[in-house]
Write a protein that holds these residues in place. Structure first.
Motif, PDB file in Angstrom:
ATOM      1  N   THR A 173       0.837  -1.200   0.000  1.00  0.00           N
ATOM      2  CA  THR A 173       0.000   0.000   0.000  1.00  0.00           C
ATOM      3  C   THR A 173       0.871   1.249   0.000  1.00  0.00           C
ATOM      4  N   ASP A 225      -9.385   3.618  -5.777  1.00  0.00           N
ATOM      5  CA  ASP A 225      -8.754   2.509  -6.494  1.00  0.00           C
ATOM      6  C   ASP A 225      -7.432   2.987  -7.088  1.00  0.00           C
ATOM      7  N   VAL A 280      -5.151   6.961  -2.132  1.00  0.00           N
ATOM      8  CA  VAL A 280      -4.556   5.655  -2.420  1.00  0.00           C
ATOM      9  C   VAL A 280      -4.021   5.032  -1.139  1.00  0.00           C
ATOM     10  N   SER A 299      -7.262   3.201 -11.188  1.00  0.00           N
ATOM     11  CA  SER A 299      -7.999   4.304 -11.794  1.00  0.00           C
ATOM     12  C   SER A 299      -7.361   5.643 -11.431  1.00  0.00           C
ATOM     13  N   THR A 300      -6.791   5.723 -10.229  1.00  0.00           N
ATOM     14  CA  THR A 300      -6.090   6.945  -9.826  1.00  0.00           C
ATOM     15  C   THR A 300      -4.865   7.174 -10.695  1.00  0.00           C
TER      16      THR A 300
END
Length: 266
Positions: free
Chosen positions: A146, A231, A225, A234-235
């Protein structure tokens, strides 16, 4: 390989250049931390009144505060990067020397700005975030992937920021002094990047507009994010589209401006 090494050296020089300003960096860390504390308590009061405002719980909202402070200088929301120097070189005519270099003007400044951004991420980003995590209960993820996804969004955000500021600087070819345009971009960046308030909080059409503008790629997108409220793919697509479009626009304007320099004999 030679070209890649050239731009890597330019990026490294950009990093070293900002690393020399140790007192300014320390003062900036202090300022970001104090401002973060002020915003944090404002957010606590706001989220106590309206829980889950903008789709964030209070821990996420506080995380947003400290992440935005960590990214403030990285993505140069308020300017203060290469654009001031480039505007001055255009004004004085020194830009003619830059155009004769065996390197692309846009790529040269992009590489230098990436070096600047890396320094600010390490020098002015980490400490305020750590201080925020010490004083408040933040919703920061423990998954390294992440954080990696967040860093990718940050890099794309820096690219969008650079593309905007490059266009701002090139306006000096026609205006001779780009300070006015830079000031407008500075105001737009503060309001539309999510620096002061998450863009998800903005109501109705206004919220849709500010989230669709390129400045949302600077702070709002990377933070979402990391917090898991957007998402990543898509970002990235949105950020990359803005970066590519604005960099292409900058290259076209650069081409027109270069012909202008030749015509003027500069």
């Amino acid at each position: 390989m030679g070209t890649a090494r050239l731009y890597a050296s330019v990026a490294a020089s950009g990093f070293r250049r900002y690393a020399t300003y140790r007192i300014a960096t320390a003062a900036g860390v202090f300022t970001n931390t104090v401002f973060g504390l002020i915003l944090a308590y404002i957010f606590i009061a706001l989220w106590d009144t309206k829980p889950h405002l903008g789709g964030y719980d209070q821990a996420q909202a506080l995380s947003y505060v400290w992440l935005s402070q960590a990214l403030l200088m990285v993505v140069a929301v308020m300017g203060g990067g290469f654009e001031d120097e480039l505007i001055e070189r255009i004004r004085t005519g020194d830009i003619a020397i830059d155009l004769y270099r065996p390197a692309d003007l846009q790529m040269w400044w992009l590489a230098q700005d990436m070096g600047r951004a890396l320094f600010h991420l390490m020098g002015r980003g980490v400490v305020p975030l750590v201080c925020g995590a010490f004083f408040f209960d933040l919703a920061l993820p423990s998954d390294p992937l992440t954080w990696l996804a967040f860093l990718v969004a940050v890099v794309l955000g820096v690219a969008v920021s650079f593309a905007i500021r490059f266009l701002v600087a090139l306006s000096a070819f026609w205006l001779l002094d780009g300070a006015g345009v830079a000031q407008l971009a500075f105001i737009a960046g503060i309001f539309c990047s999510g620096m002061l308030l998450p863009l998800n909080v903005f109501p109705g059409v206004l919220g849709e507009v500010v989230r669709a503008l390129p400045w949302s790629s600077l702070i709002q997108a990377p933070v979402d994010v990391l917090l898991g409220t957007a998402d990543p793919l898509s970002t990235y697509v949105s950020q990359a589209a803005w970066a590519l479009g604005l960099l292409t626009a900058g290259r076209l304007v650069q081409s027109v401006a270069t012909r202008r320099v030749v015509v003027q004999g500069g």
